[in-house]
Design a protein around this motif. Sequence first.
Motif, mmCIF file in Angstrom:
data_model
loop_
_atom_site.group_PDB
_atom_site.id
_atom_site.type_symbol
_atom_site.label_atom_id
_atom_site.label_comp_id
_atom_site.label_asym_id
_atom_site.label_seq_id
_atom_site.Cartn_x
_atom_site.Cartn_y
_atom_site.Cartn_z
ATOM 1 N N UNK A 1 -15.712 -11.338 -19.185
ATOM 2 C CA UNK A 1 -14.859 -10.213 -18.904
ATOM 3 C C UNK A 1 -14.502 -10.197 -17.424
ATOM 4 N N UNK A 2 -13.263 -9.870 -17.134
ATOM 5 C CA UNK A 2 -12.800 -9.848 -15.758
ATOM 6 C C UNK A 2 -13.127 -8.522 -15.101
ATOM 7 N N UNK A 3 -13.249 -8.554 -13.785
ATOM 8 C CA UNK A 3 -13.601 -7.371 -13.022
ATOM 9 C C UNK A 3 -12.349 -6.541 -12.751
ATOM 10 N N UNK A 4 -12.356 -5.291 -13.213
ATOM 11 C CA UNK A 4 -11.215 -4.394 -13.044
ATOM 12 C C UNK A 4 -11.673 -3.228 -12.178
ATOM 13 N N UNK A 5 -11.191 -3.186 -10.912
ATOM 14 C CA UNK A 5 -11.641 -2.164 -9.981
ATOM 15 C C UNK A 5 -10.575 -1.155 -9.598
ATOM 16 N N UNK A 6 -9.324 -1.546 -9.570
ATOM 17 C CA UNK A 6 -8.267 -0.688 -9.033
ATOM 18 C C UNK A 6 -7.900 0.418 -10.010
ATOM 19 N N UNK A 7 -7.376 1.506 -9.462
ATOM 20 C CA UNK A 7 -6.917 2.609 -10.296
ATOM 21 C C UNK A 7 -5.521 2.363 -10.850
ATOM 22 N N UNK A 8 -4.762 1.466 -10.227
ATOM 23 C CA UNK A 8 -3.444 1.130 -10.764
ATOM 24 C C UNK A 8 -3.060 -0.291 -10.392
ATOM 25 N N UNK A 9 -2.276 -0.882 -11.283
ATOM 26 C CA UNK A 9 -1.786 -2.246 -11.129
ATOM 27 C C UNK A 9 -0.279 -2.236 -11.347
ATOM 28 N N UNK A 10 0.421 -3.092 -10.631
ATOM 29 C CA UNK A 10 1.866 -3.194 -10.815
ATOM 30 C C UNK A 10 2.236 -4.586 -11.292
ATOM 31 N N UNK A 11 3.418 -4.686 -11.876
ATOM 32 C CA UNK A 11 3.897 -5.971 -12.368
ATOM 33 C C UNK A 11 4.552 -6.796 -11.265
ATOM 34 N N UNK A 12 4.870 -6.162 -10.154
ATOM 35 C CA UNK A 12 5.515 -6.863 -9.049
ATOM 36 C C UNK A 12 4.974 -6.398 -7.717
ATOM 37 N N UNK A 13 5.442 -7.057 -6.654
ATOM 38 C CA UNK A 13 5.025 -6.732 -5.298
ATOM 39 C C UNK A 13 6.270 -6.447 -4.475
ATOM 40 N N UNK A 14 6.204 -5.435 -3.631
ATOM 41 C CA UNK A 14 7.336 -5.085 -2.784
ATOM 42 C C UNK A 14 7.394 -6.043 -1.609
ATOM 43 N N UNK A 15 8.502 -6.757 -1.492
ATOM 44 C CA UNK A 15 8.727 -7.649 -0.373
ATOM 45 C C UNK A 15 9.356 -6.820 0.741
ATOM 46 N N UNK A 16 8.616 -6.588 1.811
ATOM 47 C CA UNK A 16 9.080 -5.697 2.868
ATOM 48 C C UNK A 16 10.123 -6.336 3.780
ATOM 49 N N UNK A 17 10.353 -7.603 3.652
ATOM 50 C CA UNK A 17 11.399 -8.237 4.470
ATOM 51 C C UNK A 17 12.793 -7.865 3.982
ATOM 52 N N UNK A 18 12.986 -7.899 2.680
ATOM 53 C CA UNK A 18 14.312 -7.577 2.141
ATOM 54 C C UNK A 18 14.279 -6.379 1.195
ATOM 55 N N UNK A 19 13.123 -5.689 1.101
ATOM 56 C CA UNK A 19 12.938 -4.489 0.273
ATOM 57 C C UNK A 19 13.323 -4.735 -1.180
ATOM 58 N N UNK A 20 12.948 -5.888 -1.690
ATOM 59 C CA UNK A 20 13.140 -6.234 -3.089
ATOM 60 C C UNK A 20 11.773 -6.398 -3.740
ATOM 61 N N UNK A 21 11.740 -6.267 -5.050
ATOM 62 C CA UNK A 21 10.490 -6.424 -5.791
ATOM 63 C C UNK A 21 10.363 -7.867 -6.248
#
Length: 82
Positions: A1-21
């Motif tokens: 079983x994998x370790x699940x610690x976070x309260x939320x997970x997202x399907x993508x990451x915000x790229x702060x250079x061009x503000x795209x996901x």
Amino acid sequence: MKKINANWYTKGKLNRRNWQIDENENGYLYSVGRYLTKLKKEDLTADYIEFQSRTIWYMDGYVKTSEVKDIFFTYSNSVICQ
């Protein structure tokens, strides 16, 4: 079983250079919207529900609801016209 610690997970990451996901083609989730994990949605337990956030750049993800006791929601219009 994998370790699940976070309260939320997202399907993508915000790229702060061009503000795209940046989304993965392989289906791995990002912990707290930042850190790439080796978890997929099938690995999450039943107390994670799917959500679409309007405050986190319209990201899709999963939030943990097992420890939620009460929810209070209010709509506030922050634009004040004078």
